[in-house]
Design an enzyme around this catalytic site. Structure first.
Site, PDB file in Angstrom:
ATOM      1  N   ASP A  91      54.037 109.161  23.635  1.00  0.00           N
ATOM      2  CA  ASP A  91      54.412 108.027  23.114  1.00  0.00           C
ATOM      3  C   ASP A  91      52.071 107.202  23.310  1.00  0.00           C
ATOM      4  O   ASP A  91      52.531 106.019  22.238  1.00  0.00           O
ATOM      5  CB  ASP A  91      54.976 107.151  24.868  1.00  0.00           C
ATOM      6  CG  ASP A  91      55.492 106.253  24.277  1.00  0.00           C
ATOM      7  OD1 ASP A  91      55.636 106.029  22.999  1.00  0.00           O
ATOM      8  OD2 ASP A  91      56.320 105.604  25.525  1.00  0.00           O
ATOM      9  N   LYS A 177      57.791  94.675  32.903  1.00  0.00           N
ATOM     10  CA  LYS A 177      57.668  94.876  31.482  1.00  0.00           C
ATOM     11  C   LYS A 177      56.919  95.779  30.602  1.00  0.00           C
ATOM     12  O   LYS A 177      56.156  94.630  30.840  1.00  0.00           O
ATOM     13  CB  LYS A 177      57.635  93.000  31.234  1.00  0.00           C
ATOM     14  CG  LYS A 177      58.375  93.198  28.953  1.00  0.00           C
ATOM     15  CD  LYS A 177      57.887  93.857  27.803  1.00  0.00           C
ATOM     16  CE  LYS A 177      57.135  93.001  27.605  1.00  0.00           C
ATOM     17  NZ  LYS A 177      55.864  93.324  26.707  1.00  0.00           N
ATOM     18  N   LEU A 181      54.614  99.515  23.038  1.00  0.00           N
ATOM     19  CA  LEU A 181      53.930 100.457  22.523  1.00  0.00           C
ATOM     20  C   LEU A 181      54.388 101.679  22.737  1.00  0.00           C
ATOM     21  O   LEU A 181      54.533 102.120  22.169  1.00  0.00           O
ATOM     22  CB  LEU A 181      52.200 100.396  22.267  1.00  0.00           C
ATOM     23  CG  LEU A 181      52.019  99.110  21.123  1.00  0.00           C
ATOM     24  CD1 LEU A 181      50.613  98.738  20.964  1.00  0.00           C
ATOM     25  CD2 LEU A 181      53.424  99.274  19.520  1.00  0.00           C
ATOM     26  N   GLY A 230      46.459  92.997  30.725  1.00  0.00           N
ATOM     27  CA  GLY A 230      46.297  92.557  28.594  1.00  0.00           C
ATOM     28  C   GLY A 230      45.343  92.375  28.486  1.00  0.00           C
ATOM     29  O   GLY A 230      44.387  92.213  28.875  1.00  0.00           O
ATOM     30  N   SER A 231      45.925  91.443  27.006  1.00  0.00           N
ATOM     31  CA  SER A 231      44.449  91.328  26.329  1.00  0.00           C
ATOM     32  C   SER A 231      43.560  89.357  27.315  1.00  0.00           C
ATOM     33  O   SER A 231      44.728  88.773  27.770  1.00  0.00           O
ATOM     34  CB  SER A 231      44.343  91.392  24.802  1.00  0.00           C
ATOM     35  OG  SER A 231      45.787  90.657  25.191  1.00  0.00           O
ATOM     36  N   THR A 234      46.187  86.945  25.822  1.00  0.00           N
ATOM     37  CA  THR A 234      47.501  87.076  26.097  1.00  0.00           C
ATOM     38  C   THR A 234      47.468  86.412  27.629  1.00  0.00           C
ATOM     39  O   THR A 234      48.186  85.570  27.846  1.00  0.00           O
ATOM     40  CB  THR A 234      48.795  88.289  26.259  1.00  0.00           C
ATOM     41  OG1 THR A 234      48.422  88.648  24.976  1.00  0.00           O
ATOM     42  CG2 THR A 234      49.610  88.067  27.232  1.00  0.00           C
ATOM     43  N   GLY A 235      47.174  87.081  28.566  1.00  0.00           N
ATOM     44  CA  GLY A 235      46.480  85.875  29.996  1.00  0.00           C
ATOM     45  C   GLY A 235      45.777  84.918  30.178  1.00  0.00           C
ATOM     46  O   GLY A 235      46.870  84.036  30.485  1.00  0.00           O
ATOM     47  N   SER A 236      45.853  84.406  28.716  1.00  0.00           N
ATOM     48  CA  SER A 236      45.341  83.321  29.003  1.00  0.00           C
ATOM     49  C   SER A 236      46.556  82.169  28.396  1.00  0.00           C
ATOM     50  O   SER A 236      46.928  81.144  29.687  1.00  0.00           O
ATOM     51  CB  SER A 236      44.387  82.899  27.898  1.00  0.00           C
ATOM     52  OG  SER A 236      44.067  81.295  27.053  1.00  0.00           O
ATOM     53  N   GLU A 252      43.978  90.833  35.106  1.00  0.00           N
ATOM     54  CA  GLU A 252      43.286  92.331  35.260  1.00  0.00           C
ATOM     55  C   GLU A 252      43.206  91.780  33.125  1.00  0.00           C
ATOM     56  O   GLU A 252      44.024  92.633  32.118  1.00  0.00           O
ATOM     57  CB  GLU A 252      43.399  93.430  34.813  1.00  0.00           C
ATOM     58  CG  GLU A 252      44.044  93.367  36.702  1.00  0.00           C
ATOM     59  CD  GLU A 252      42.739  93.597  37.733  1.00  0.00           C
ATOM     60  OE1 GLU A 252      41.694  93.004  36.770  1.00  0.00           O
ATOM     61  OE2 GLU A 252      42.453  93.188  38.525  1.00  0.00           O
ATOM     62  N   CYS A 286      39.782  99.371  29.025  1.00  0.00           N
ATOM     63  CA  CYS A 286      39.817  97.991  29.954  1.00  0.00           C
ATOM     64  C   CYS A 286      37.678  98.314  30.165  1.00  0.00           C
ATOM     65  O   CYS A 286      37.967  97.355  29.350  1.00  0.00           O
ATOM     66  CB  CYS A 286      40.470  97.155  30.783  1.00  0.00           C
ATOM     67  SG  CYS A 286      41.093  98.347  32.210  1.00  0.00           S
ATOM     68  N   GLU A 384      35.642  92.868  22.244  1.00  0.00           N
ATOM     69  CA  GLU A 384      36.636  94.510  22.661  1.00  0.00           C
ATOM     70  C   GLU A 384      36.933  94.526  21.251  1.00  0.00           C
ATOM     71  O   GLU A 384      37.719  93.909  20.543  1.00  0.00           O
ATOM     72  CB  GLU A 384      37.723  94.421  23.753  1.00  0.00           C
ATOM     73  CG  GLU A 384      38.233  94.842  24.454  1.00  0.00           C
ATOM     74  CD  GLU A 384      39.026  95.187  25.232  1.00  0.00           C
ATOM     75  OE1 GLU A 384      39.489  93.522  25.368  1.00  0.00           O
ATOM     76  OE2 GLU A 384      38.820  95.302  26.291  1.00  0.00           O
TER      77      GLU A 384
HETATM   78  P1  NAD Z   1      48.240  92.610  25.097  1.00  0.00           P
HETATM   79  O1  NAD Z   1      48.185  91.445  25.687  1.00  0.00           O
HETATM   80  O2  NAD Z   1      48.439  92.884  23.709  1.00  0.00           O
HETATM   81  O3  NAD Z   1      49.528  92.998  25.308  1.00  0.00           O
HETATM   82  C1  NAD Z   1      49.978  93.359  26.846  1.00  0.00           C
HETATM   83  C2  NAD Z   1      51.299  93.049  27.431  1.00  0.00           C
HETATM   84  O4  NAD Z   1      51.880  91.375  27.041  1.00  0.00           O
HETATM   85  C3  NAD Z   1      52.689  94.167  26.634  1.00  0.00           C
HETATM   86  O5  NAD Z   1      53.125  94.128  27.780  1.00  0.00           O
HETATM   87  C4  NAD Z   1      52.814  92.264  25.861  1.00  0.00           C
HETATM   88  O6  NAD Z   1      54.339  93.332  25.283  1.00  0.00           O
HETATM   89  C5  NAD Z   1      53.085  91.749  26.874  1.00  0.00           C
HETATM   90  N1  NAD Z   1      52.621  90.210  26.390  1.00  0.00           N
HETATM   91  C6  NAD Z   1      52.649  89.894  25.205  1.00  0.00           C
HETATM   92  N2  NAD Z   1      51.769  89.219  24.663  1.00  0.00           N
HETATM   93  C7  NAD Z   1      52.805  87.956  25.666  1.00  0.00           C
HETATM   94  C8  NAD Z   1      53.905  86.764  25.777  1.00  0.00           C
HETATM   95  N3  NAD Z   1      53.194  85.542  24.662  1.00  0.00           N
HETATM   96  N4  NAD Z   1      53.500  86.448  27.488  1.00  0.00           N
HETATM   97  C9  NAD Z   1      54.172  87.651  27.732  1.00  0.00           C
HETATM   98  N5  NAD Z   1      53.518  88.646  27.954  1.00  0.00           N
HETATM   99  C10 NAD Z   1      53.337  89.208  26.134  1.00  0.00           C
HETATM  100  O7  NAD Z   1      47.312  93.715  25.617  1.00  0.00           O
HETATM  101  P2  NAD Z   1      47.293  95.494  25.213  1.00  0.00           P
HETATM  102  O8  NAD Z   1      46.756  95.104  23.791  1.00  0.00           O
HETATM  103  O9  NAD Z   1      48.586  95.799  25.096  1.00  0.00           O
HETATM  104  O10 NAD Z   1      46.068  96.062  26.116  1.00  0.00           O
HETATM  105  C11 NAD Z   1      45.043  96.287  25.778  1.00  0.00           C
HETATM  106  C12 NAD Z   1      44.277  94.601  26.102  1.00  0.00           C
HETATM  107  O11 NAD Z   1      44.608  95.530  28.317  1.00  0.00           O
HETATM  108  C13 NAD Z   1      42.762  94.946  26.439  1.00  0.00           C
HETATM  109  O12 NAD Z   1      42.413  93.370  25.948  1.00  0.00           O
HETATM  110  C14 NAD Z   1      42.649  95.190  27.791  1.00  0.00           C
HETATM  111  O13 NAD Z   1      40.945  95.452  28.277  1.00  0.00           O
HETATM  112  C15 NAD Z   1      42.764  95.033  28.990  1.00  0.00           C
HETATM  113  N6  NAD Z   1      43.809  95.805  30.151  1.00  0.00           N
HETATM  114  C16 NAD Z   1      42.473  95.941  30.930  1.00  0.00           C
HETATM  115  C17 NAD Z   1      42.944  95.849  31.755  1.00  0.00           C
HETATM  116  C18 NAD Z   1      42.169  95.461  33.221  1.00  0.00           C
HETATM  117  O14 NAD Z   1      42.064  96.736  34.234  1.00  0.00           O
HETATM  118  N7  NAD Z   1      41.562  94.756  33.145  1.00  0.00           N
HETATM  119  C19 NAD Z   1      43.290  97.683  31.944  1.00  0.00           C
HETATM  120  C20 NAD Z   1      44.656  97.903  30.688  1.00  0.00           C
HETATM  121  C21 NAD Z   1      44.015  97.348  29.802  1.00  0.00           C
END
Ligand code: NAD
Length: 491
Positions: A91, A177, A181, A230-231, A234-236, A252, A286, A384
């Protein structure tokens, strides 16, 4: 491999009946299809979690009873390490030994939070010393309620465990959720939970895309707490949505983590930790060591050795013996990283790598890539990349190293290497980052707090900090009726 959602204690089809492809990044083939969950599925999952929390046994059980379930979950995951690790390889693309490490760690996370759940029976209540006579008070920790957990693709099952295990240990119920990917291993958790004796509704798993399944989860009024990895963008967005009904939130997010190498570091040690820091898990980490600062005196010999060793890294299919670098997670991530490399070529000097390895053009592979002669404002130095790309720069003084290390909007991790531990500790304290390594980079421990300063996030996962994420604190104050009061009703 499961191809249904897990809601209210059963594997079920999604409401729309739509499925989406899951890609093996080694050859871009479709190896599985999973349900494209949407608002309707999320609503069913959240309502199941709400019922399980409001009316069910789970939050009302003793910590020891919850611990027994979590331990059994950890045991099954441990027993199936090889099988689940192979799912992660297909995967995500990561090499098998790293996937095995992930799954062993995942089992460890369930066992660790089982221990905390057990301790909770004696540690949930704490006396509070009041500055006024006639009253006694207790701080009582209670589960926060229904937790919505949204996770990325770089450590699929491990990231799920960082949220699901402490949430369940605390007595919360969960809607998970996974990333679109890498959704496959997370779906296994449903059956694992059921066989371990987790009551229906306590863990629900909805696969789907961010906007279709992630967003409705963040918006759902019955969710009390959101835990997101996540990114930053998206976090914002999730933070803005959570603000509407003041949901508790932990984030995170991304990083651009520096490693500062002082000249008194043995070159071999520096090379080992730089390579591990940026190339394990294809740099899709990350906290990856994506910026390296080397003291001028050893810059040339260290760079020469680093390049020599980077060129030796075996790239290939994650199941092949000796492979240390697999493909990136998806065709899109592959394209993104290659675009960053093109930008890098305009901004700095490409020292090695930068392309798709010969003979592996069918997969999402990228060579270990090193850039040098970095202008401070180069975007590859500040943004990043999330791939096997490291940017290197030299420095002259400790002050300059600290300034350059901290000159970033991120603050997830940082590392320093020096034989002078006093200096290393001074620099460690000067870093504006939530995770700091001395004389190493990346080892992560379930017992220690994990999370970022600045735009790298809010709150901490892992350890007791991760447990507290899923707890509310209630004050219970009692008046001793034998003590004087009488504000309105005077004697
Ligand atoms: P992403 O933000 O694209 O997606 C993360 C998750 O959010 C996925 O499940 C996605 O489907 C979901 N998502 C996307 N848009 C959304 C929305 N509008 N509302 C709710 N959920 C939504 O991130 P990614 O590409 O999957 O992961 C990479 C990022 O994650 C990198 O920036 C990395 O640094 C970060 N990361 C951080 C840590 C940490 O512990 N700080 C660990 C792993 C990854």
């Amino acid at each position: 491999m499961k191809d249904q959602l897990y809601i209210d204690g059963a594997y079920v089809a999604c409401a729309s009946g739509e499925m989406f492809d899951v890609i093996d990044p080694t050859d871009r083939s479709v190896f599985h299809r999973v349900p494209a969950g949407n608002t309707e599925d999320i609503d069913l999952a959240v309502k199941a979690a709400r019922r399980a929390f409001d009316e069910g046994l789970w939050p009302r059980m003793s910590g020891a009873e919850r611990a027994a379930v979590l331990r059994r979950m950890g045991d099954e995951i441990a027993a199936r390490t090889d099988e689940i690790a192979r799912i992660e390889v297909q995967d995500n693309g990561k090499p098998l030994p790293e996937a095995v490490w992930d799954i062993e760690d995942t089992a460890g996370v369930f066992h660790f939070y089982a221990d905390l759940a057990e301790r909770f029976d004696t540690e949930a209540e704490q006396d509070v010393v009041l500055g006024m006579e006639g009253f006694t008070s207790k701080a009582v920790k209670e589960p926060v309620g229904v937790a919505g957990a949204i996770i990325p693709w770089n450590f699929p099952l491990l990231m799920a465990s960082w949220k699901v295990a402490p949430a369940l240990a605390a007595g919360c119920t969960v809607v998970l959720k996974p990333s679109e990917l890498t959704p496959v291993s997370a779906l296994e958790l449903g059956g694992i939970a059921e066989r371990a004796g987790l009551p229906a509704g306590c863990l629900n798993i909805v696969t789907g895309f961010g906007l279709d399944a992630g967003a409705p989860l963040t918006e759902h009024p019955m969710v009390d707490k959101l835990a997101f990895t996540g990114s930053v963008p998206t976090g914002s967005r999730i933070m803005a949505t959570a603000a509407r009904d003041i949901k508790t939130l932990s984030l995170e997010l991304g990083g651009k983590s520096p490693l500062v190498v002082f000249a008194d570091t043995p070159i071999d040690e520096a090379v080992e930790w730089i390579l591990f820091g940026i190339f394990w898990n294809q740099g899709e980490v990350c906290s990856a060591t994506s910026r390296v600062l080397i003291e001028e005196d050893i810059y040339e010999p260290l760079m020469a050795r680093l390049v020599e060793e980077a060129k030796k890294i075996k790239i290939g299919h994650g199941l092949e013996e000796g492979v240390l670098l697999g493909p990136l997670v998806s065709p899109l991530q592959h394209e993104k990283v290659l675009n960053w490399i093109e930008t890098g070529k305009r901004e700095a000097r490409l020292v090695t790598g930068g392309g798709v390895p010969e003979g592996l053009e069918g997969g999402c592979y990228v060579e270990p890539t090193i850039f040098a002669d970095m202008p401070e404002d180069a975007t590859i130095w500040t943004e990043e990349i999330f791939g096997p790309v490291v940017c290197v720069k030299s420095f002259r003084t400790e002050e300059e190293a600290v300034r350059l290390a901290n000159d970033t909007r991120f603050g997830l991790a940082a590392a320093v290497m020096s034989s002078d531990l006093e200096r290393a500790n001074r620099v460690a304290r000067a870093f504006r980052a939530g995770i700091v390594w001395i004389n190493c980079s990346q080892p992560t421990f379930t017992e220690a707090p994990w999370g970022g300063y600045k735009q790298s996030g809010i709150g901490r996962e892992l350890g007791e900090w991760g447990f507290n994420n899923y707890l509310e604190v209630k004050q219970i104050t009692t008046w001793d009726r034998h003590k004087p009061w009488g504000w309105y009703l005077k004697e």
